[in-house]
Design an enzyme around this catalytic site. Structure first.
Site, mmCIF file in Angstrom:
data_model
loop_
_atom_site.group_PDB
_atom_site.id
_atom_site.type_symbol
_atom_site.label_atom_id
_atom_site.label_comp_id
_atom_site.label_asym_id
_atom_site.label_seq_id
_atom_site.Cartn_x
_atom_site.Cartn_y
_atom_site.Cartn_z
ATOM 1 N N HIS A 197 0.817 -1.214 0.000
ATOM 2 C CA HIS A 197 0.000 0.000 0.000
ATOM 3 C C HIS A 197 0.851 1.264 0.000
ATOM 4 O O HIS A 197 0.437 2.293 -0.529
ATOM 5 C CB HIS A 197 -1.023 -0.035 1.134
ATOM 6 C CG HIS A 197 -2.152 -0.975 0.818
ATOM 7 N ND1 HIS A 197 -2.300 -2.189 1.428
ATOM 8 C CD2 HIS A 197 -3.125 -0.887 -0.109
ATOM 9 C CE1 HIS A 197 -3.346 -2.808 0.896
ATOM 10 N NE2 HIS A 197 -3.867 -2.033 -0.032
ATOM 11 N N ASP B 262 -4.266 -8.476 -4.537
ATOM 12 C CA ASP B 262 -4.571 -9.539 -3.575
ATOM 13 C C ASP B 262 -4.756 -10.881 -4.265
ATOM 14 O O ASP B 262 -4.378 -11.906 -3.709
ATOM 15 C CB ASP B 262 -5.823 -9.172 -2.769
ATOM 16 C CG ASP B 262 -5.485 -8.185 -1.664
ATOM 17 O OD1 ASP B 262 -4.473 -8.419 -0.967
ATOM 18 O OD2 ASP B 262 -6.186 -7.183 -1.509
ATOM 19 N N GLU C 158 -10.883 -10.924 -5.651
ATOM 20 C CA GLU C 158 -9.475 -10.830 -5.260
ATOM 21 C C GLU C 158 -9.039 -11.966 -4.341
ATOM 22 O O GLU C 158 -7.917 -11.991 -3.851
ATOM 23 C CB GLU C 158 -9.176 -9.469 -4.619
ATOM 24 C CG GLU C 158 -10.089 -9.048 -3.513
ATOM 25 C CD GLU C 158 -9.739 -7.662 -2.951
ATOM 26 O OE1 GLU C 158 -8.653 -7.131 -3.225
ATOM 27 O OE2 GLU C 158 -10.582 -7.120 -2.213
ATOM 28 N N CYS D 143 -8.986 -3.547 -11.206
ATOM 29 C CA CYS D 143 -8.483 -2.351 -10.539
ATOM 30 C C CYS D 143 -7.170 -2.615 -9.807
ATOM 31 O O CYS D 143 -6.655 -1.758 -9.121
ATOM 32 C CB CYS D 143 -9.533 -1.769 -9.593
ATOM 33 S SG CYS D 143 -10.071 -2.938 -8.338
HETATM 34 C C1 PEP Z 1 -6.280 -5.325 -5.192
HETATM 35 O O1 PEP Z 1 -6.144 -6.123 -4.251
HETATM 36 O O2 PEP Z 1 -5.865 -5.558 -6.342
HETATM 37 C C2 PEP Z 1 -6.935 -4.023 -4.971
HETATM 38 C C3 PEP Z 1 -7.206 -3.229 -5.969
HETATM 39 O O3 PEP Z 1 -7.209 -3.678 -3.677
HETATM 40 P P1 PEP Z 1 -6.102 -3.113 -2.647
HETATM 41 O O4 PEP Z 1 -4.837 -2.878 -3.418
HETATM 42 O O5 PEP Z 1 -6.644 -1.870 -2.065
HETATM 43 O O6 PEP Z 1 -5.986 -4.235 -1.666
HETATM 44 MG MG MG Z 2 -7.264 -5.786 -2.452
#
Ligand code: PEP
Ligand code: MG
Length: 589
Positions: free
Chosen positions: A199, A465, A441, A512
């Site tokens: 993150h 994920d 995910e 995403c």
């Molecule tokens: C993902 O897991 O690809 C996602 C878009 O969610 P995050 O990165 O916020 O876990």
């Molecule tokens: Mg995620």
């Protein structure tokens, strides 16, 4: 390490956010504590001693807590290290003498304590005994802990002292660090730990700060005021570059910004392949104020609004009203395009102070995301009502993260219906037909896509994920980042299954996760039939340029070929060849 040895050190890490920065380093860690000698007035002395005593007590309490946590996690024997640290603080020769000297010399506590501890440390180091030598490291740790408490500062506070922007070097950055740091003072990030989909990396891209993570030991190699180059395009850092290297990178920096500027020319043009297939290219958003960047990079709406950042770096949960204001402001600015608001994905590495998330051995496999929301229903309902209220204009969709079972999605829909009824009874307006989506995910959700798809209007694949859980590879761990480097065939197969299952049920399928902004993956994804890609705004022009230069029929052919391949390295080699042939003048492939 002296300057001579450090001259021109080149470190390789993980490219986390593009761009090139050149500047002086700022070392974001405990030992950047600055100790200044200060004379005290007579009247200040007792107050200074009280401050020192309070810091010692707080340090001891912290160490007691650490002993408990460590013995729970590692067994009692391993916890004794913190007991040793605590015992050092109970030693009269250190604490008592420090107090005496503050009185006699009338100087500030941090200065005296620092001097006392250094003398103690030296004595230990001089003893020809391994046991005492090891204790010297304990002294460094204890010294840092107490000094931070005396100075009453936290990591972010150090930055406040900077008058000009610097490159931040740290062992690790947390999402909270990235929110609390003042971005005007940051030229780039370079850290020891962290992967491309951590993150912290996502935040760095959102903030458009060039970043290289996973450099292993950069925080040990640099000294204050070292000059470094961070090349976020290639994942490299150069410490104290030679004048020639500096000149070369200044040129590369200029070329990169020219290239970026040129790309803005395609901002208003459609995201359409040469043979006429439209791809919805939208943006991921973390902070409401990023919306300007989303619009200026030419996004078609927002495909993922990560709302959990509203919950971080604060003491209380955000109220329904505050959330409504944030969501409504984004929805009104992006109108008539749409925004997909994802309910809070807390837990994992995103722990708010306002919510007691117990310490867990495997936070990414534990109480995270929808699992928290389905237990903390008062908090969840407030968020659902806030999202619904922001949907009154008709351009908001709602999405649930980390759905693992069908029951979870059913419960979410049930709670959403209850939130609608609550708004009805308050005569508040909202879009009764709001589109509902779920993230795919978790591998179990990928396998059950057809069943999930019956219940929703759209699906969005979260590869960050999905890869982590499919490959059993922590997304933030640089040691296993190689598993993410090549596009893994197991994940390609899953994506294909998800797209087909979604389309069979008549719902659109987007992505995403960060894979959607990887130039090497883009032809495969288009070829597999994804309808929408949501990526960080900074990557939008580059990805749009690729899509506008290819044919869907070619992408489909390439995806078919890839499906026959058995390993990631083979896929990578093939894609490199394909892209190099098609994009000769594309400097960042
Ligand atoms: C993902 O897991 O690809 C996602 C878009 O969610 P995050 O990165 O916020 O876990
Ligand atoms: Mg995620």
């Amino acid at each position: 390490m002296n300057m001579e040895n450090k001259y021109k050190i080149l470190l390789k890490g993980i490219s986390a956010s593009p761009g090139i920065a050149i500047g002086k380093v700022f070392h974001l860690r405990g030992d950047v504590i600055k100790i200044e000698e200060r004379d005290l007035d007579e009247s200040e002395i007792e107050q200074e001693i009280e401050k020192f005593k309070a810091a010692i007590e707080e340090a001891k309490a912290d160490l007691r807590k650490l002993t408990k946590q460590a013995s729970k996690k590692l067994g009692v024997g391993n916890a004794t290290i913190f007991d040793v640290h605590r015992m050092l603080l109970e030693d009269e020769t250190i604490v008592g003498q420090t107090i005496e000297i503050i009185r006699s010399e009338q100087k500030n506590a941090d200065f005296i304590f620092f001097r006392q501890m250094n003398q103690f440390q030296k004595k230990m180091e001089q003893l020809n005994d391994e046991f005492f030598k090891e204790r010297a490291t304990d002294i460094i740790d204890v010294k840092r802990r107490v000094l931070q408490l005396i100075q009453g500062e936290r990591r972010g506070d150090y930055l406040a002292r900077l008058s000009t922007p610097h490159i931040i070097v740290a062992r690790e950055l947390t999402p909270s660090d990235t929110i609390t740091l003042d971005r005007r003072k940051i030229l780039a990030f370079a850290t020891d730990i962290g992967g491309r989909t951590s993150h912290a990396a996502i935040m760095a891209r959102a903030l458009e700060i060039p970043s290289v993570l996973g450099l292993k030991n950069i925080s040990e190699l640099i000294a204050p005021n070292d000059r470094i180059i961070v090349d976020g395009n290639h994942g490299e850092v150069i410490i104290n570059p030679s004048p020639e290297t500096l000149a070369k990178y200044r040129k590369l920096q200029g070329d990169y910004y020219d290239y970026e500027r040129k790309l803005t020319q395609i901002r208003e043009l459609p995201c359409r392949t040469l043979d006429g297939k439209d791809i919805e290219l939208s943006a991921n958003l973390e902070f409401p104020d990023e919306i300007e960047s989303v619009i200026s990079h030419g996004a078609k709406g927002i495909g993922l609004y990560r709302t959990e950042y509203l919950f971080l770096a604060r003491e209380e949960l955000p109220s329904e009203e505050e959330q409504f204001q944030a969501y409504d402001s984004v929805a009104s600015k992006i109108y008539p395009e749409t925004v997909i608001i994802r309910t809070a994905d807390l837990g994992g590495d995103k722990s708010p102070d306002s919510l007691k998330i117990p310490q867990e051995d495997n936070p990414f496999l534990g109480w995270r995301a929808i699992r928290i929301c389905l237990k903390e229903t008062v908090m969840f309902k407030a968020q659902l009502r806030a999202i619904l209220r922001a949907s009154a204009r008709g351009n908001v969709k709602i999405m649930f993260p980390m759905i693992t079972t069908i029951e979870e999605l059913d419960q979410c829909i049930q709670l959403l219906n209850e939130a609608k009824q609550e708004l009805d009874s308050l005569k508040q307006s909202y879009n009764a037909n709001i589109d509902i989506g779920t993230m795919i995910e978790v591998p179990s959700a990928a396998i059950m896509t057809d069943v999930l798809a019956k219940r929703v209007n759209f699906l969005s694949i979260g590869t960050n994920d999905l890869i982590q859980y499919t490959l059993a590879a922590d997304r933030g761990n640089e040691r296993i980042a190689y598993l993410y480097e090549n596009v893994p065939p197991a994940v390609i197969r899953l994506i294909k299954q998800i797209v087909e299952a979604g389309h069979k049920r008549g719902v659109w399928v987007g992505m995403c996760g960060e894979m959607a902004s990887d130039p090497m993956a883009i032809m495969i994804l288009i070829g597999l039939g994804l309808d929408e890609l949501s990526i960080s705004p900074i990557a939008l022009p580059k990805i749009k340029q690729i899509i506008r230069s290819i044919k869907f029929s070619d992408a489909a052919h390439i995806a078919q070929k890839i499906m026959q391949m058995e390993n990631g390295a083979e896929i990578k080699k093939y894609m490199k060849k394909v892209m190099a042939k098609r994009f000769k003048n594309f400097p960042f492939i």
